[in-house]
Write an enzyme that holds these catalytic residues in place. Structure first.
Site, mmCIF file in Angstrom:
data_model
loop_
_atom_site.group_PDB
_atom_site.id
_atom_site.type_symbol
_atom_site.label_atom_id
_atom_site.label_comp_id
_atom_site.label_asym_id
_atom_site.label_seq_id
_atom_site.Cartn_x
_atom_site.Cartn_y
_atom_site.Cartn_z
ATOM 1 N N ARG A 191 42.254 39.709 50.218
ATOM 2 C CA ARG A 191 40.963 40.296 50.615
ATOM 3 C C ARG A 191 41.145 41.592 51.402
ATOM 4 O O ARG A 191 40.277 42.465 51.391
ATOM 5 C CB ARG A 191 40.149 39.270 51.421
ATOM 6 N N ILE A 220 30.902 43.646 51.172
ATOM 7 C CA ILE A 220 31.800 42.730 50.458
ATOM 8 C C ILE A 220 31.318 41.342 50.850
ATOM 9 O O ILE A 220 31.055 41.069 52.024
ATOM 10 C CB ILE A 220 33.295 42.966 50.807
ATOM 11 N N SER A 221 31.156 40.465 49.868
ATOM 12 C CA SER A 221 30.558 39.151 50.114
ATOM 13 C C SER A 221 31.426 38.281 51.019
ATOM 14 O O SER A 221 32.650 38.444 51.097
ATOM 15 C CB SER A 221 30.346 38.418 48.789
ATOM 16 N N GLN A 222 30.763 37.328 51.656
ATOM 17 C CA GLN A 222 31.433 36.325 52.487
ATOM 18 C C GLN A 222 32.266 35.409 51.571
ATOM 19 O O GLN A 222 31.765 34.963 50.536
ATOM 20 C CB GLN A 222 30.343 35.515 53.182
ATOM 21 N N PRO A 223 33.517 35.125 51.932
ATOM 22 C CA PRO A 223 34.353 34.281 51.069
ATOM 23 C C PRO A 223 33.703 32.941 50.701
ATOM 24 O O PRO A 223 33.807 32.499 49.550
ATOM 25 C CB PRO A 223 35.618 34.068 51.911
#
Ligand code: SAH
Length: 219
Positions: A39, A65-68
């Site tokens: 990431r 960037i999206s949350q994992p």
């Protein structure tokens, strides 16, 4: 002194993986795909140190960037098969695309900012991904020349049912998208019933940037 010396992990990846499992991401293929996606390659310099936090982070062009956890949840909800051809709308950093590329045969991804698309393409090249096909364009239109798709993932919020995209799904396909007008939307899963209809499930509340019309002209 007794016991083994503790070796400090070089990243907080193990902690992140544990957090995802604790929150219900249990599909081994999805967990493995997240685990092998660095990431920190996708986060901007200012936020590198926070790459392994389970949170969304800002990227260029005012996007995120999206949350994992959400990446895990959406990938798991898509129930991808190894032969699946997947369409993703909203490449952004390319993080979600990379996770998808590890669990599918081919990933088609569309982004409306040229800057983000170029940066994401450089990351795919650096990672040696050979099954990602990119397009600079308006993802709301889908990708008619490559349709129908087995799976579609939308990573920007549509105001209502994404009819155009649903029409590019195979009869038994699955589409996952955040739907709603405000800052909080509901994550919906549309599963084709094989006869042109869909079974719709609401998974949870999410916060995504909006799906905008057309391409960005200046960035
Ligand atoms: N999946 C991304 C998250 C990106 S945020 C990641 O993991 O980094 C959502 C992205 O959708 C933004 O980059 C935004 O520019 C893009 N987007 C919004 N509307 C779009 C549209 N109509 N077509 C293509 N991309 C769009």
């Amino acid at each position: 002194m007794s016991g083994k010396a503790k070796i400090a992990p070089t990243t907080d990846l193990p902690l992140l993986m544990q957090a995802l499992r604790d929150q219900g991401i249990t599909d081994p293929q999805v967990l493995a795909a997240i685990e092998k996606t660095p990431r920190d390659l996708f986060t901007p310099d200012l936020f590198k140190a926070r790459s392994w936090e389970d949170s969304a982070l800002p990227i260029a062009c005012g996007q995120t960037i999206s949350q994992p956890y959400i990446v895990g949840l959406m990938t798991q909800a898509l129930t991808i098969e190894p032969r699946s051809r997947v369409l993703e709308i909203g490449t952004g950093s390319g993080y979600q695309t990379t996770v998808l590329s590890h669990v599918s045969r081919l990933v088609y991804t569309i982004e409306r900012y040229r800057t983000l698309m170029k940066e994401a393409e450089a990351r795919f090249a650096r990672l040696g991904l050979t099954n990602v096909i990119t397009k600079f364009g308006d993802g709301g239109e889908g990708w008619a020349e490559q349709a129908p798709f087995d799976r579609i993932m939308v990573t920007a919020a549509a105001e209502d049912d994404p009819k155009r995209l649903l029409s590019q799904l195979k009869p038994n396909g699955v589409l996952v998208a955040p739907i709603g007008k405000g800052p909080v939307q509901s994550l919906r899963r549309y599963a084709g019933d094989g006869k042109g209809g869909f079974k719709v499930e609401v998974l949870c509340d999410v916060r995504f940037v909006p799906l905008l019309d057309g391409v960005a002209r200046d960035q």
